[in-house]
Structure formats: structure tokens, C-alpha cells
Design an enzyme around this catalytic site. Structure first.
Site, PDB file in Angstrom:
ATOM      1  N   HIS A 101       0.825  -1.202   0.000  1.00 51.27           N
ATOM      2  CA  HIS A 101       0.000   0.000   0.000  1.00 51.27           C
ATOM      3  C   HIS A 101       0.873   1.271   0.000  1.00 51.27           C
ATOM      4  O   HIS A 101       0.721   2.154  -0.848  1.00 51.27           O
ATOM      5  CB  HIS A 101      -0.927  -0.021   1.224  1.00 51.27           C
ATOM      6  CG  HIS A 101      -1.852   1.148   1.332  1.00 51.27           C
ATOM      7  ND1 HIS A 101      -3.162   1.119   0.928  1.00 51.27           N
ATOM      8  CD2 HIS A 101      -1.643   2.407   1.795  1.00 51.27           C
ATOM      9  CE1 HIS A 101      -3.729   2.290   1.138  1.00 51.27           C
ATOM     10  NE2 HIS A 101      -2.822   3.102   1.669  1.00 51.27           N
ATOM     11  N   GLU A 102       1.802   1.328   0.937  1.00 47.88           N
ATOM     12  CA  GLU A 102       2.655   2.528   1.032  1.00 47.88           C
ATOM     13  C   GLU A 102       3.587   2.636  -0.168  1.00 47.88           C
ATOM     14  O   GLU A 102       3.941   3.747  -0.587  1.00 47.88           O
ATOM     15  CB  GLU A 102       3.447   2.523   2.342  1.00 47.88           C
ATOM     16  CG  GLU A 102       2.592   2.535   3.610  1.00 47.88           C
ATOM     17  CD  GLU A 102       1.539   3.629   3.651  1.00 47.88           C
ATOM     18  OE1 GLU A 102       1.750   4.695   3.024  1.00 47.88           O
ATOM     19  OE2 GLU A 102       0.481   3.423   4.282  1.00 47.88           O
TER      20      GLU A 102
ATOM     21  N   GLU B  55      -4.660   7.765  -3.250  1.00 47.53           N
ATOM     22  CA  GLU B  55      -5.174   6.518  -2.709  1.00 47.53           C
ATOM     23  C   GLU B  55      -5.447   5.509  -3.826  1.00 47.53           C
ATOM     24  O   GLU B  55      -5.342   4.297  -3.618  1.00 47.53           O
ATOM     25  CB  GLU B  55      -6.439   6.805  -1.896  1.00 47.53           C
ATOM     26  CG  GLU B  55      -6.827   5.717  -0.930  1.00 47.53           C
ATOM     27  CD  GLU B  55      -5.890   5.563   0.278  1.00 47.53           C
ATOM     28  OE1 GLU B  55      -5.001   6.415   0.481  1.00 47.53           O
ATOM     29  OE2 GLU B  55      -6.064   4.577   1.026  1.00 47.53           O
TER      30      GLU B  55
END
Lengths: 491, 491
Positions: free
Chosen positions: A256-257, A286
Site C-alpha cells: 500500500h505505502e 489513494e
């Protein structure tokens, strides 16, 4: 020197100082000695005060008055759009309101943490009342007579109206509630079991970061309590965390990061330390973290490769096939907590918060009625009762620090990721073959080319539209979710 | 608000921003991704430019004009002494000279590194000529008709005249040359041998830091190419390095930096983020690092304890008694390099540089004659010839970056440490018993009480005089060195 050049030189230093402030934030969460927090507070206040002084510097207004945007090239026009937007925002908010907000939210954050620890909603409500009142004042100052909550969303997602979000979310909600109910009524796949050493998790996390194209010469991966990504350009650092019983937490936080980090790393070098040199909006940001984490990272093809990696790293963990592993990765559990939610339930958490915070801002919900409203809505969408406030309306820090209008960008990111994923599948027909080999190059090159390199050049929805060839909407995401979880759960 | 309060509030933010700039320097040497250096250069320039703008802010001059120092209390008077001194310095140097110096020294540092790698003195001389000319201009601007080199020393060691230093050094030199010759004519003690794993060195280094009173809750120990200490108050970080064949490098670099770090950590909290909140001068700073490293860390008593620690950590390393270990720690070797020199030879390296840089600044030595002058002096004091420029006049970075007047503070630190050590022995009669148990509390508490807590409150020489009860002079250091090495080498 033209006024535009003067302004851009000034902006360059402002951007550089903002990067420094961000780096201090990274330092605080990763390497700062724990006894240094008071001094660090003073240091942060000093650099924030320098940044604020630059934002209200009268020369900026003078330059803006002298520049004829129409006479500039496309890139310069986009720079001006960001600068004018941010300057207008700064000038609209009275200095004393900004100062009071900073003071009250700082106090509120501490009171929220205490109230959450004590399971005591009533102790938090008075200061939340203050925050809401101040944020409404701020919203009114920003809205110029328009909708207060619209103005707040605009802070994080320019050009996105709350009514449009509401329409999109209202259409998704019944399908998500139904999908959730069917999934949880079906037989749950087996979860993985075992003990997963923290250092081995971190080593595999670093490998995953590289597999997804994160450039370690311009970044690093460290541990922190909450995973985050920080910085732009040549110095983009991410953090993750480990839980020795649940390695997915570490791996999917990392991926995700990495999505956020790659976005920042892959922006056109020409935009370094300019207003175009960062991600264009929270929603588009996002979309990158979500497509890396979910549509790519949790795909059957990629988890097939990851299964082999995990077997090599950890030996046996109670799952004997790649298919069983794929199901375990995508297992849906009952749960109260947004940050632990799966792809199916995550957006329901967001919609709950979106509707409640919008009602708070529009005056349709009183702070005193927040807990009851939360609990009713949770029961309606998730099918069971909230057992304690830390699992309910006290679970997130956001409202205490004045983040209203931020939550919906998480789901918007999912919606955007759905659109991008559909287009990506068409553009890279052998995507699954690549992912099954642990290769993400086809996907990440397409995202870099079509989304990331542009930084702030286009408007948020325009980025998604140009990349996906469609008007952004929830259909691709919903179709993807229903197909994926219908398949896994045999619906 | 009085003018003094306004000024101190302004100074508080300046100090906080300077701490941030220092932290960025730490970051660059320890954790920064290697691809981030261009962007970091821009960030550093941005914050330096903010700091410079604050230093020349006209409000500072106005406040200084309004404040009657005589009406202030002692602490406030000391704050004013630092602020007036630093302001006067800033205002004396023309902005274009400062800008040219920054540009030329940045270029010179690169050319020095290249010339050193190529063993090519001639390639470095033209830019050194430029640096020397600019520094002389700066010195003239600072000196108000006085001695140019005095003004430079004053930058690092306020109130210390070069003539006084020269007199002190000239008296020490023949004794050091004679001691060096006797020591190297005697039989050399056995050196330690073996392989010392880097991670074990770092673990023992961290233990040594704690043993010497370094507060890990307000600091941290990391690896870097060059050991250094950075920051003041609650966030004081040190670095060290490891060489798997020579663990003393790591341990004594650590203890040295711990001396610097403890000084900064132990300053009275009331001075945090004020001009008094840092070490008062380079000489006094170095007195702390040197007394920790040498008079305490290399003492027979302490090395007795360290011998046990090292045996426990590394097993056998070819030395079978604490006494043999003490001799190995204090072994004197022929060598060209200042930073690797022992207690006997170190000051000879400094005096060489002091005399040459003073002559350069006073116009008595031409840049073109520097190498010959270096090599002659080296032969005279060390007894053998310089074999190549990287072991001679190209070994230190200092002159390339414009650090003239800085070198003598290293030896002054040794002289100060000698005075403090003599007084400390009287104040803590059982010091050796404590050190032999690995306890430094008696010594570090005395240094904290008598030197460190005061920060910038007293003038540099006054600090040493108050603490040691004597006018600072070289006799205690020379007596200590002759006794210690006479004993070890059986002279």
C-alpha cells in the site's frame, strides 16, 4: 526576471522547506529519541511558522496580480492553478481562526486518545463540539456562501462535490451490504497459522517494495507504529509494521505505502520542488496505493507467486496450495475497525463516516447524537452491535485533529483504482502471467506513464479519465468486487 | 513585551531552525537515501537562507539598540553577549563576500577531494589560493584593523588570541618532540590482534555510551563514515564507525563523541533553544570529548574494566593481562594522519597546521610554498618524510571549506582537559577505584556540575578557570603525558 519566475523561485524554497517539515515528521515516527518530543514540538512550530509567513507573504499576492496565466504554457498554467488555489485558501482563513484551530485540535487529539483509552465518549464530546464549531467557521470562510462540507472535501479532492460523492456512495452501499452478507453467510476460507519472525517479515517486505518498483536509492523502508509514506521526488520514505501472528498486515501495508511512494518517486523530474511535484489529490494518491495493494497485490496471480515466497521464507503455515493461500489473503472477517477491513467492507466504513461528518457540518446531526447515530448505522450496514466506543465512534483520530472531508477520499481512491484496473487489464493483456511470475513491470510502467508521471499537471478526475478512458464511476470497482468475492466464496 | 523578550522569542525560533538544519545534516550522514543528495542540497540551501534572513533581520538591530544590558540579570547579560557578538559578526561581512565564499568553498571541497585522490597538490592550489584570499578579506572585515588570524580564531574560540596560543604551543612543542622520540625509541607494546565483528563492536559501543552517562532517551548512536555529534538539548545524536581489525577505533570514537554529546545533553534545561543552550566554544567542547576519551577512557583503571568487557565480548585477542591491554590501547605508532594519532603525537599535528595557516593568513607563507613548508615541518617534528600528499598537506578537508582558526581549538581542548583532569583527581580521590569498576559517575557528575551545565553562561577560559581553579595552561597536560607515557614505555 518575470513575475512568474520570481514566484516560482519563491515557491521552490517554500516546497523545499515543506519537504524538510515532512522529513521531521518521518524522523519523529521512526528514529527520534523518545525524550525529544517537547523540543521537537518547538522545532516543528518554528518551521510551520516560517511556512505560514511565506504563504501570507505580500509579495505572493503582488506576483499573482502581475501574472497573466493565459500567456503561459500548459505546465506553467497548471503551476499557477495550484498556487492561486492555495493562496486563495490561505487568504480566506482569518489568522486568529487558524491559530485557535491549531490550539484546539492539538488539545482535542490528546483528549481523544484518553477518551478512547477510557471508553468514555462523553469526555471527548465537549472538545469535539469545539472542533466542529471551528471547522464550520473555517468551512464558511472557504465556501463563499456555498456548501460548507463541499469546501472541506475540496481541500483534499479539488473539484469534487459532496453531492456527487453521496450519489456515488449511495449507489454502492446496497450492493456492498448485500455482498458482505452473502460472503459472511458462506463458508469462511481457512486462515494461515504460525509464527512469522519480524526480521524475516521486514526482509520480505523490502523485497516486495522492490518487486513493485519502489526505488531504494531514493527511499527507505522502516518500522513505525502506523504505516505511512512521506516526501516527494528524490527522498520518499515509507514505513510499515510487523505482527508476528499476522504477516499480511506487514506485507499489504508495505505494498500500500509503496503505491503512495512510487507515485511520488515517479513524478516528472522537471516538477521537482514545484507545486506540480506531488500527488494531485488524496483520491488519486489513494488510487495508487489501493491498486498496488488490492487489484495487483491481492490478485490470484500475484498471491500465487507470494505463496512460494512465503513458503521459502517461513516454511509451513497451514495452507497447502496457492489457491488456499489466495482465499486466506482475501478472507472477510466480521470486525469493527476500518483500518483492518477487507476490500468488501472497507467502503462501508467510509460511507458511514462520510454521511455522519457531512451531517455534522451541515448542522443535521448534533455532536451529542453522534455515538447513537454511529451505532445505528453500524448495525444497519454490518449487522451487529458496536461493543465499545473504541470499536465505534472513538476509533479514528481524524475528527479530533479537524480532518473533515478527508474520509471520502479513501473510497474515491478505491473507485478510481477500479477504473484504472479495468483499463490496465485491456492495456496489458498478459498482466496475470506477469504477476504470477512476481513481475509488476507491466502494471507499474502503465501507471507511471498514465498517472504518476503527471504529478499535479491535470485535475484529479481528469487524470483518471485520461488514463482509463472513462468518466470515473463506481461500476468497475463494484463489478470487480462482486466477481472476485463471488468466485472466492462460491456465491 | 520588552525588547529583550521580543528578541529572545525571535532567537528561540532561530535556534529551533538551526537545530532542524543540524538534524538534516545528521540525516544526510546516516539514513538519507543516496539518490537524494541533489534535492537535499536544495533543502539545505532553503533553510540556510531562512537562517541568514533572520540573522540580518533589521528588527534584531532595533532590539539590540533598545536593550540596556546593564539593567539585565547575569543570565540575560550572557545571552546578550552571545547575540551581540554573533550579530556584529554577521553585519561586518559584506553579503557578496559571504555568497562568494560559500560558492568557492563548495567548489574547493570537490577539488580537494579529487586532488587528494589523484595525489595532485598542484591541482588544488589555485582554488586554495582563492579560498585564502577570500578568507583574508573576511578576516580583515572582522578584525577592525587588528590581526586577521586572531579574528578567525575568535570565531571558534572567543577571546583567545593567536599570540597566546603560539606561546603556549611553542612551549609544548619541544617537550612533545622529545617525548615522541623517546617513546618510539623504546620497545613497542604488543598490539591486539584478531577479528572483531562489527555488530558486537556496536553493541559494546552502545554500552560504553551508557557507561559514560550518555542519555539514550535523548540521543542515539548510529554508524557514519566520520564520527560526529549533532544537536543540543533533548535531541543529541552521535555516530561512530567500525573497523573489524581495529575495535579501538570504534570504542574511542564513541567515547570521544559521547563527551561532546554529554556536554550538549547536560546543559541547564532553562537554556534550551537559547544562545546559552550549546557548548560555549570549540576548545571547551573538545576538552569534554578529550577528557572522556583520553584521561578517563584510556586510563589504566578504566582499560582494566574494558579489558574484561572485551574478553567477554570477543574472547581471546592475543593480550593476556589488563596491563598488556592498557599498553596496547596507548601504543604510539609512526603515522602521517592526524585523526589516527595518539595522545603524544596529536598535538604536534595541530601545531604544524596552526603555524602554517597562521603564516598563510598573515601573508608570511604563499600558497605555492605550502607543500614544502608542510613537509619540512613534518620531517622536523616527526622525524621522517611525508611519502605522498594525501598523507601530507592534502589530508584534511578543513582549509578547502575555509576552516582557518579551527585547528588550534583541538589542542586547546587537550590543554583544557589537562587542567580539568588535575582538578578532577583532587575532587574525586577514589576516581581510579570507580573507573576500575566501569563507573564514570564521579567524573561525569563533576564535569556536569563544573563545566557542562553552564552551556554558554561563562566565557570559555572562565569556565575552565572556575572548574579547575587555575589559569588555563599547558603544564598539567604535559606533566600528565610525560608521566603516563614514561611509565608505559619505561622511560
Amino acid at each position: 526576471m518575470s513575475a512568474y519566475e520570481d514566484l516560482m523561485r519563491f515557491e521552490h524554497d517554500t516546497q523545499a522547506l515543506a519537504q524538510i517539515a515532512g522529513r521531521l515528521g518521518w524522523d519523529q515516527e521512526t528514529v527520534m529519541p523518545r525524550g525529544a518530543s517537547d523540543q521537537r514540538g518547538e522545532e516543528m512550530a518554528a518551521i510551520e511558522s516560517v511556512l505560514h509567513a511565506r504563504r501570507i507573504d505580500p509579495r505572493v499576492g503582488d506576483w499573482l496580480g502581475q501574472i497573466d496565466d493565459g500567456a503561459l504554457d500548459t505546465v506553467a498554467q497548471a503551476q499557477m492553478r495550484h498556487i492561486r488555489r492555495s493562496h486563495a485558501r490561505t487568504m480566506k482563513i482569518p489568522a486568529d481562526l487558524a491559530a485557535t484551530l491549531a490550539k484546539v485540535t492539538s488539545k482535542a487529539q490528546g483528549q481523544w486518545a484518553q477518551a478512547r483509552a477510557d471508553e468514555d465518549v462523553a469526555a471527548f464530546l465537549p472538545v469535539l463540539e469545539e472542533v466542529v464549531a471551528l471547522k464550520r467557521q473555517e468551512g464558511q470562510a472557504l465556501a463563499d456562501g456555498g456548501d460548507v462540507y463541499d469546501a472541506m472535501v475540496d481541500d483534499y479532492e479539488p473539484d469534487m462535490g459532496a453531492a456527487d460523492l453521496a450519489e456515488m456512495f449511495d449507489a454502492m452501499r446496497p450492493r456492498l451490504v448485500a455482498l458482505r452478507a452473502s460472503v459472511l453467510a458462506a463458508e469462511a476460507p481457512k486462515a494461515l497459522s504460525g509464527h512469522f519472525a519480524s526480521d524475516k517479515q521486514m526482509a520480505l517486505a523490502a523485497k516486495l517494495a522492490c518487486v513493485f518498483g519502489y526505488d531504494m536509492t531514493r527511499g527507505r523502508v522502516d518500522k513505525a507504529v502506523h504505516p505511512f509514506s512521506s516526501g516527494s521526488g528524490q527522498d520518499v520514505r515509507i514505513t510499515t509494521r510487523t505482527n508476528e501472528l499476522d504477516p499480511f498486515n506487514c506485507f499489504y501495508s508495505t505494498i500500500h505505502e509503496v503505491g503512495h511512494g512510487c507515485y511520488e518517486q515517479n513524478i516528472d523530474e522537471a516538477y521537482l520542488l514545484t507545486p506540480l511535484g506531488g500527488g494531485v489529490s488524496m483520491g488519486v494518491h489513494e488510487s495508487q496505493s489501493r491498486i498496488y495493494e488490492n487489484q495487483l497485490g491481492r490478485s490470484r496471480a500475484f498471491t500465487g507467486w507470494l505463496f512460494g515466497q512465503m513458503r521459502e521464507t517461513f516454511g509451513d503455515f497451514g495452507l497447502d496450495s496457492a489457491e488456499a493461500f489466495y482465499h486466506a489473503v482475501n478472507r472477510v472477517n466480521d470486525g469493527y475497525i476500518r483500518t483492518e477491513a477487507d476490500e468488501v467492507q472497507y467502503n462501508l466504513h467510509i460511507m458511514l463516516r462520510f454521511d455522519l461528518e457531512r451531517a455534522l457540518m451541515q448542522g443535521d446531526l448534533l455532536v451529542g447524537d453522534l455515538e447513537a447515530a454511529w451505532n445505528d448505522r453500524f448495525k444497519a450496514d454490518f449487522g451487529f452491535d458496536v461493543d465499545k466506543p473504541s470499536n465505534g465512534c472513538l476509533q479514528d483520530v481524524h475528527w479530533s485533529v479537524g480532518l473533515f472531508g478527508y474520509f471520502p477520499t479513501y473510497s474515491l481512491g478505491n473507485v478510481y483504482a477500479g477504473c484504472l484496473h479495468q483499463a490496465l487489464r485491456k492495456a496489458v493483456p498478459d498482466l496475470d502471467d506477469q504477476l504470477a511470475r512476481g513481475e509488476t513491470g507491466g502494471a507499474t510502467a502503465w501507471l507511471r506513464e498514465n498517472v504518476q508521471q503527471h504529478g499535479g499537471l491535470f485535475r484529479p478526475a481528469e487524470v483518471i479519465e485520461r488514463a482509463s478512458g472513462m468518466t470515473p464511476g463506481a461500476a468497475p470497482l463494484m463489478d470487480y468486487l462482486e466477481a472476485k468475492f463471488g468466485d472466492i466464496y462460491g456465491l
